[in-house]
Design a protein around this motif. Structure first.
Motif, short mmCIF file in Angstrom:
data_model
loop_
_atom_site.label_atom_id
_atom_site.label_comp_id
_atom_site.label_asym_id
_atom_site.label_seq_id
_atom_site.Cartn_x
_atom_site.Cartn_y
_atom_site.Cartn_z
N GLY A 27 -10.66 8.25 -7.58
CA GLY A 27 -9.93 8.00 -6.33
C GLY A 27 -9.11 9.20 -5.91
O GLY A 27 -8.48 9.85 -6.75
N SER A 28 -9.15 9.49 -4.62
CA SER A 28 -8.45 10.67 -4.11
C SER A 28 -7.42 10.30 -3.05
O SER A 28 -7.26 10.99 -2.05
CB SER A 28 -9.46 11.66 -3.52
OG SER A 28 -10.20 11.02 -2.49
N ALA A 31 -2.04 8.62 -4.78
CA ALA A 31 -1.75 8.35 -6.19
C ALA A 31 -2.66 9.17 -7.11
O ALA A 31 -2.18 9.87 -8.02
CB ALA A 31 -1.89 6.87 -6.49
N GLU A 52 -15.36 8.41 -3.78
CA GLU A 52 -16.46 8.05 -2.88
C GLU A 52 -16.32 8.81 -1.56
O GLU A 52 -17.27 8.95 -0.81
CB GLU A 52 -16.50 6.54 -2.66
CG GLU A 52 -15.23 5.98 -2.09
CD GLU A 52 -15.16 4.47 -2.08
OE1 GLU A 52 -16.05 3.79 -2.61
OE2 GLU A 52 -14.16 3.96 -1.53
N THR A 58 -6.68 4.47 1.84
CA THR A 58 -5.57 3.99 2.68
C THR A 58 -4.58 5.10 2.97
O THR A 58 -4.15 5.27 4.11
CB THR A 58 -4.87 2.81 1.98
OG1 THR A 58 -5.85 1.83 1.67
CG2 THR A 58 -3.82 2.18 2.86
N SER A 59 -4.22 5.88 1.95
CA SER A 59 -3.19 6.91 2.17
C SER A 59 -3.61 7.82 3.32
O SER A 59 -2.82 8.11 4.20
CB SER A 59 -3.02 7.77 0.92
OG SER A 59 -2.92 7.02 -0.24
N THR A 62 -4.15 5.63 7.12
CA THR A 62 -3.33 4.57 7.70
C THR A 62 -1.93 5.07 8.02
O THR A 62 -1.61 6.23 7.80
CB THR A 62 -3.26 3.35 6.77
OG1 THR A 62 -2.90 2.22 7.53
CG2 THR A 62 -2.26 3.53 5.66
N GLN A 67 6.24 4.99 9.01
CA GLN A 67 5.76 4.67 7.66
C GLN A 67 6.77 5.13 6.62
O GLN A 67 7.17 6.30 6.57
CB GLN A 67 4.39 5.31 7.39
CG GLN A 67 3.67 4.62 6.24
CD GLN A 67 2.36 5.30 5.89
OE1 GLN A 67 2.10 6.41 6.34
NE2 GLN A 67 1.55 4.64 5.09
N THR A 68 7.18 4.20 5.78
CA THR A 68 8.37 4.39 4.95
C THR A 68 8.05 4.80 3.53
O THR A 68 7.12 4.28 2.91
CB THR A 68 9.17 3.07 4.93
OG1 THR A 68 9.49 2.72 6.27
CG2 THR A 68 10.46 3.20 4.15
N ALA A 174 -17.72 5.49 -8.45
CA ALA A 174 -17.69 4.90 -9.79
C ALA A 174 -18.24 3.48 -9.72
O ALA A 174 -17.84 2.71 -8.84
CB ALA A 174 -16.26 4.87 -10.32
N SER A 238 -11.83 -1.11 -5.73
CA SER A 238 -12.73 -1.23 -6.88
C SER A 238 -12.04 -1.89 -8.06
O SER A 238 -12.32 -1.59 -9.21
CB SER A 238 -13.24 0.16 -7.28
OG SER A 238 -14.05 0.68 -6.27
N GLN A 418 -2.50 -6.45 4.39
CA GLN A 418 -2.01 -5.07 4.48
C GLN A 418 -1.79 -4.42 3.12
O GLN A 418 -1.87 -3.21 2.99
CB GLN A 418 -0.70 -5.04 5.26
CG GLN A 418 -0.18 -3.65 5.55
CD GLN A 418 1.24 -3.44 5.04
OE1 GLN A 418 1.77 -4.23 4.29
NE2 GLN A 418 1.85 -2.35 5.44
N GLU A 442 -2.02 1.68 -5.73
CA GLU A 442 -2.05 0.28 -5.30
C GLU A 442 -2.89 -0.61 -6.22
O GLU A 442 -2.70 -1.82 -6.26
CB GLU A 442 -2.55 0.19 -3.85
CG GLU A 442 -2.27 -1.18 -3.25
CD GLU A 442 -2.60 -1.28 -1.78
OE1 GLU A 442 -2.48 -0.28 -1.05
OE2 GLU A 442 -2.99 -2.39 -1.36
N GLY A 454 8.37 0.59 1.55
CA GLY A 454 8.18 1.98 1.12
C GLY A 454 8.02 2.14 -0.37
O GLY A 454 7.68 3.22 -0.86
N LEU A 457 4.51 3.52 -1.84
CA LEU A 457 4.22 4.96 -1.92
C LEU A 457 4.97 5.60 -3.08
O LEU A 457 4.43 6.47 -3.78
CB LEU A 457 4.56 5.64 -0.59
CG LEU A 457 3.63 5.25 0.57
CD1 LEU A 457 4.09 5.88 1.88
CD2 LEU A 457 2.18 5.66 0.28
#
Ligand code: FAD
Length: 668
Positions: A27-28, A31, A52, A58-59, A62, A67-68, A174, A238, A418, A442, A454, A457
Motif C-alpha cells: 500500500g502506498s 501510512a 495496486e 484514500t490519502s 480524498t 481536512q483535519t 497483493a 484488502s 467514510q 486505516e 483528524g 491521519l
C-alpha cells in the motif's frame, strides 16, 4: 538480473517470479509510505513498497471542506501534554490505552516530519503551528493544510520515497499473505503473493512472490464493501487478506457515515451546510419535487439550526437524532431514499422555503449560533450559493473542477461510508496476531467508538513509527529462502491454484460487477448507519452464501479479470466477518453508538411521524470498556470480548528508560 534475491520458480505448474526482501510494505497511502520512509531512515535497505496503484488510495484522492490532522498542541499557552492527548483518544471508548498513548507520544514527531517534507501546515508570524478545536477534542489540536491535506501528505511522502530510491512496485496487487508456523507456536508472515497487473495475460509472469520477514499491511479502509460511499471509487481495501491469514478483526462494528454527494464523491460538511442549502427530494423520474424535511420538523428554526449544525457535526451520531438534532437529517435522507425510493438533493440556487419571508431570507428565524456565525462571516446574503461563495469560494470551485455548477445543478446526496474506525487488531507495536504482520493506517483498528477529528491521519503516521523501530531492532534476518518457502508457506500453492482454476473452468463466468454490487447494497442497507438484529442475520446468511460461491467453483472469462476476482473474494470474506461482528454485538445487547443506530421496536423514535422501524435504543457507553475481536478460521467466525488495555502507568524516570533503551529492552 537474476540472483538469489530475484529468480523464477515453478509453483502449481506456473512460472512465478520471486523477489526477496526483509520487509514488504503493501500500500502506498500516507501510512505505508511513511512506514517505508521510517525503515529507510533507520538503515533498512532490503525493503520494497508494492501497490495496486501508486497514486490510488484514500490519502491521495480524498479530502474535505478543511481536512483535519490531529496533533499535540504546538502553540499558545493552553497546557497540553502527551498524557492529556492520550486520554482524549482513549476516552473515545473501546480504545486500547497503549496504542492511544503511542499515538499521542509520537504525534509531534509525525507532524514535524510532514512539515519538513513540505506539507503546507500553517504557522503564524512567530512560527507557532496554530490549531483549532475538532470533534471530541478538548483543546485546539486540529490543524489542516486545506481541503487536500492527505493528498499533500501522500505526494510528499511518495516524492521522498522516490528520492531515497526505495523500490516501488506499481500496479502490483497483493492477493495472499504467506503464512507459516511461528517458532514457539502461532503463525508468522513469510511474505506476499501478488499479481503483476501489467502482465496478467502472460501465465509465466503474472504472479510475483515477495518472500519477506516482515509484512506491513497499509491497504487502507475496506471502502469497496459499501454502495453509498464517499471514499474514492478506486479504493477497495484488502482487509480480507489479513482475515484469511488468521489475523483478528477489532471493533469492526465501528465506522463513520455521513452526508456526501454521489456524482462526485465529497463530504458535505462545514460551509456546505452552514450556507443553509435547500434539501429536496424527487421521484426517480425527477418529478414530484418536495422539501421533505418540512414534514418532520414542526418548527422552521429547529430545521434550519439542524442543517447549520450538520456542518460541525458531520458524522451521523444516534445521540443527535432526538430533540431535532443534526443527525435527524441523516435519518430523513435514508427514509426518503431507501424507504420511499426517492432521490434526495441539495439545492444551492434557492433558499429553503422556511427561511424565506416575502421572497427574501429572514435570518431572524435562526438560532443565535447560526445567526451570529453568518453575520460574523458577512454571509447574510440572498441565496445559499451567495453565502457559500462568501464563506468558502474554493468549495464552489471544487465542484466546478468536477463538472458540477452548484448554482445550476442540484447535488444528489446519500448517507455514505467514510471511515473504518475498526480494522485489524494490533498490539502496542502495531503487530497483529500473526507475528511479523503489521497492519498500519486505516486497516488497523486502533480507533474506538468515537475519535477526535483528524486522529485517523495522525494514527496512520504513528503506526509506521511504531512498526519500523520494532522491525529495525528485532526483525533484520534475510528473507525466507526457496526451501523455506516451499516447506513453510503452505497457502502459496493454493492461492495460485484458486486463480488458475477460475480461468480454466468452463462454467458460466461470474458477473463480477453484479457480485460487487450485491455486496455494496447489502452493506449499505443493513450494516451502515441503521442496523437491526434481523437485518444483520439476513445479510450474514446472504454473505455466507456468496462467499461460499466465490470460494468454490468461481469461473472467469479472461486473465484481465484475475485482479477483480481475488479482490471480490477478499471483499466477500471481509463482509462476512464485519456482518458477524455486527450480529454478535447486537446479540450481546449492544445499542446504538458511534455512527450507527440499532433498531428496537421497544425503543424510541427520533420523531413521532417516522415509521416504527426507526424506533431504536442507545448503548449509553455500556460496552465502551470492552473490545470485540473476531477471528475467522476454516470458514467460521468466533467472537472474543476483552477489557480495553488501560492507559499504561507513567514510565518516565530518565535513568531507567535510558538503560532499557540502550539495552534494546524497550523494543520488546
Ligand atoms: C472523504 C474523506 C474525508 C476524510 N477526512 C479526514 C480528515 O479530515 N481527517 C482524518 O484524519 N482522516 C480523514 N479521512 C480518513 C483518512 O483520509 C484515511 O483514513 C487515510 O488517508 C488512510 O490512509 P492509509 O494510508 O491507511 O490508506 P490509503 O491512503 O487508502 O492507501 C491504501 C493503499 O493501499 C493500496 N492497496 C490496497 N489494497 C492493495 C493490495 N491488495 N495490493 C496492493 N496495494 C493495495 C491502495 O492502492 C493505496 O495505495 C477522510 C476520509 C475520507 C474518505
Amino acid at each position: 538480473m537474476l540472483d538469489e534475491n530475484s529468480y523464477f520458480m515453478a509453483i502449481e505448474g506456473v512460472r512465478v517470479r520471486i523477489r526477496r526482501f526483509n520487509t514488504v510494505v503493501v500500500g502506498s497511502g500516507a501510512a505505508g509510505l511513511n512506514a517505508a520512509e521510517c525503515l529507510w531512515q533507520g538503515g533498512e535497505r532490503r525493503l520494497a513498497v508494492i501497490s495496486e496503484g501508486l497514486t490510488l488510495g484514500t490519502s491521495r484522492n480524498t479530502g474535505s471542506d478543511k481536512q483535519t490532522y490531529y496533533k499535540l498542541t504546538a502553540c499558545g499557552e493552553e497546557g497540553d501534554s502527551v498524557r492529556r492527548m492520550a486520554r482524549a483518544i482513549f476516552d473515545g471508548g473501546a480504545v486500547d490505552g497503549d496504542t492511544a498513548l503511542a499515538e499521542a507520544a509520537l504525534s509531534s514527531r509525525c507532524f514535524f516530519r510532514l512539515v519538513e517534507l513540505g506539507v503546507p501546515f500553517p504557522h503564524n508570524v512567530h512560527g507557532e503551528y496554530v490549531g483549532y478545536k475538532t470533534d471530541h477534542d478538548p483543546l485546539r489540536r486540529g490543524t489542516s493544510g486545506g481541503p487536500l491535506t492527505s493528498k499533500y501528505m501522500q505526494e510528499r511522502l511518495l516524492q521522498a520515497a522516490r528520492d531515497q530510491g526505495i523500490p516501488l512496485f506499481d500496479r502490483t496487487q497483493a492477493v495472499e499473505i504467506l503464512i507459516g508456523e511461528a517458532p514457539g507456536g502461532g503463525k508468522r508472515a513469510l511474505g506476499v503473493l501478488a499479481l503483476d497487473l501489467e502482465r496478467l495475460d502472460d501465465r509465466d509472469r503474472r504472479y510475483v512472490v515477495f518472500p519477506a520477514r516482515n509484512v506491513i499491511l497499509a491497504t487502507g479502509g475496506e471502502a469497496g464493501m459499501y454502495e453509498a460511499s464517499v471514499y474514492p471509487p478506486e479504493q477497495v481495501g484488502s482487509t480480507g487478506l489479513a482475515f484469511r491469514a488468521g489475523a483478528r478483526g477489532k471493533n469492526l462494528t465501528e465506522s463513520q457515515f455521513g452526508l456526501a454527494s454521489v456524482k462526485f464523491r465529497w463530504n458535505l460538511s462545514g460551509t456546505y451546510q452552514q450556507a443553509l442549502p435547500r434539501y429536496l427530494s424527487s421521484a426517480p423520474d425527477g418529478g414530484d419535487e418536495r422539501e421533505f424535511l418540512d414534514e418532520f420538523f414542526p418548527n422552521p428554526g429547529q430545521m434550519l439550526d439542524a442543517i447549520f449544525l450538520k456542518g460541525y457535526q458531520w458524522p451521523f451520531d444516534p445521540r443527535k437524532t432526538a430533540g431535532f438534532g443534526s443527525s435527524l437529517i441523516d435519518i430523513l435522507v435514508y427514509h426518503e431514499t431507501v424507504c420511499r425510493g426517492r432521490k434526495v438533493y441539495l439545492d444551492y440556487a434557492r433558499n429553503p422555503s422556511r427561511l424565506e419571508s416575502g421572497g427574501r431570507p429572514d435570518f431572524s428565524r435562526l438560532g443565535p449560533e447560526a445567526r451570529e456565525y453568518l453575520a460574523n462571516s458577512e454571509a447574510c446574503l440572498d441565496t445559499p450559493l451567495d453565502r457559500l461563495g462568501k464563506m468558502n469560494p474554493a468549495a464552489i470551485k471544487l465542484y466546478l473542477d468536477h463538472g458540477i455548477e452548484l448554482g445550476r445543478e442540484w447535488l444528489e446526496i446519500a448517507v455514505a461510508a467514510q471511515h473504518n474506525n475498526g480494522g485489524v487488531a494490533g498490539d502496542r507495536w502495531w503487530q497483529s496476531e500473526i507475528r511479523r504482520l503489521f497492519p498500519i493506517g486505516e486497516v488497523n483498528g486502533s480507533h474506538g467508538v468515537y475519535r477526535p477529528g483528524g486522529a485517523a491521519l495522525n494514527a496512520g503516521q504513528a503506526g509506521g513509527l511504531r512498526a519500523a523501530p520494532y522491525i529495525l531492532h528485532n526483525c533484520r534476518e534475510d528473507a525466507p529462502t526457496r526451501e523455506e518457502l516451499e516447506k513453510e508457506a503452505k497457502n502459496l500453492a493454493a492461492a495460485i491454484a484458486y486463480g488458475e482454476a477460475a480461468l480454466s473452468r468452463s462454467e458460466t463466468p461470474l458477473d463480477l460487477p453484479g457480485e460487487r454490487q450485491a455486496i455494496g447494497r447489502r452493506m449499505s442497507r443493513q450494516a451502515a448507519h441503521i442496523r437491526s438484529a434481523d437485518g444483520a442475520a439476513q445479510a450474514l446468511a446472504e454473505a455466507a452464501e456468496q462467499l461460499e460461491r466465490l470460494e468454490g467453483a468461481a469461473a472467469i472469462s479472461e486473465p484481465a479479470q484475475l485482479g477483480s476476482l481475488y479482490q471480490l473474494r477478499d471483499l466477500a470474506l471481509c463482509q462476512y466477518v464485519y456482518l458477524f461482528a455486527i450480529q454478535d454485538y447486537i446479540g450481546r445487547g449492544g445499542g446504538g453508538r458511534g455512527s450507527f443506530m440499532v433498531r428496537d421496536p421497544a425503543g424510541d423514535k427520533p420523531v413521532p411521524g417516522l415509521p416504527d422501524l426507526f424506533a431504536h435504543r442507545l448503548d449509553g457507553g455500556r460496552l465502551a470498556g470492552l473490545i470485540q475481536e473476531i477471528a475467522w478460521s476454516a470458514g467460521r467466525c468466533q467472537a472474543y470480548w476483552r477489557p480495553v488495555r488501560p492507559l499504561p502507568p507513567e514510565a518516565d524516570w530518565f535513568e531507567t528508560v535510558w538503560r532499557d533503551y540502550v539495552s534494546g529492552e524497550v523494543f520488546s
